[in-house]
Design an enzyme around this catalytic site. Structure first.
Site, PDB file in Angstrom:
ATOM      1  CG  HIS A 197      -2.085   0.925   1.067  1.00 58.85           C
ATOM      2  ND1 HIS A 197      -1.967   2.288   1.261  1.00 58.85           N
ATOM      3  CD2 HIS A 197      -3.368   0.695   0.713  1.00 58.85           C
ATOM      4  CE1 HIS A 197      -3.136   2.851   1.046  1.00 58.85           C
ATOM      5  NE2 HIS A 197      -4.001   1.919   0.714  1.00 58.85           N
ATOM      6  N   PRO A 198       0.570   2.221  -0.892  1.00 60.49           N
ATOM      7  CG  PRO A 198      -0.319   3.503  -2.644  1.00 60.49           C
ATOM      8  CD  PRO A 198      -0.498   2.183  -1.923  1.00 60.49           C
ATOM      9  CB  CYS A 199      -1.147   4.937   2.799  1.00 58.13           C
ATOM     10  SG  CYS A 199      -1.651   6.186   3.992  1.00 58.13           S
ATOM     11  N   GLY A 200       1.485   7.101   2.618  1.00 57.79           N
ATOM     12  CA  GLY A 200       2.648   7.605   3.338  1.00 57.79           C
ATOM     13  C   GLY A 200       3.931   7.617   2.543  1.00 57.79           C
TER      14      GLY A 200
END
Length: 241
Positions: free
Chosen positions: A183-186
């Site tokens: 997941h690319p969050c952050g």
């Protein structure tokens, strides 16, 4: 956001890339990787995938692909030790790692898992995203429980604590089949922290270094290690042009 192939002003940069700069950065990374591949790892390839029929393939979207990466799984004590192979004989990579031949030379008791890795641009987060899938030696796809056993111990621990916020399964944006993804969050926040090494207002950083720096962090999660020699040859300011 970076645009038009410009260099990054690290004081105003938000850690993201435009889709066109991702393409240039990805191509630059693949070219440098394949030129200075010192450990017989497979080569990264740019796969053009234009979404509209009127866009020429060389102008369209696409992704980076690393195929047929071989992971030997021989027990919990060996998790995190990754072998990569292309068409040549397998070799283990890692910056100045000491190789325990007793781990690699076994007549039985291990299972070979092969992985494909794709680096795809996220238009939502404006950062690269790592997609991957694995299969057994008989071609059967790996489920998440199997993949967990191939991950480095630190990654497996994080998975146990936060399974579906860490690795998720979703449709590959170009292949329209389910792949696992980090997941690319952050990502934009830690990429800015990673690349900002000087507070001088005149300091700029070539956006072409983005993909290699990003992969040096993300790759560790799945055991995909960038050799130290790569950074030694590529990431000093004189050699990465």
């Amino acid at each position: 956001m970076v645009s038009n192939g410009a260099k990054i002003d690290i004081l105003s940069w938000d850690g993201t890339l435009s889709s066109s700069d991702f393409r240039f950065a990805a191509l630059a990374f693949a070219e440098k990787w394949n030129r200075f591949n010192l450990t017989a790892l497979p080569q990264w390839s740019w796969i053009p995938c234009p979404k509209h029929h009127w866009i020429a393939a060389h102008e369209g979207e696409g992704y980076l692909s690393l195929e047929d990466v071989l992971l030997h799984r021989s027990g919990e004590e060996d998790q995190g030790k990754v072998c990569h192979t292309g068409k040549e004989e397998p070799s283990c990579s890692g910056p100045d790692d000491a190789i325990d031949n007793a781990v690699l030379v076994q007549s039985s008791g291990y299972e070979e898992h092969r992985y494909d890795f794709h680096i795809v641009y996220s238009s939502s987060y404006k950062v690269p995203v790592l997609y991957f899938r694995g299969c057994c030696s008989d071609g059967q796809p790996l489920v998440l429980n199997d993949i967990e056993k191939d991950l480095p111990l630190n990654s497996a621990k994080v998975l146990m604590e936060s399974k579906w916020t860490f690795i998720t399964q979703q449709e590959h944006p170009y292949l329209n089949r389910p792949w696992y993804t980090l997941h690319p969050c952050g990502t934009s926040e830690w990429m800015k922290l990673l690349l900002v090494t000087d507070t001088d207002k005149d300091v700029v950083l070539s956006f072409q270094k983005y993909v290699g720096s990003w992969l040096s962090v993300v790759g560790l999660v799945v055991g995909l290690t960038i050799p130290f020699q790569f950074f030694h040859h590529i990431y000093d300011n004189q050699n990465y042009q």
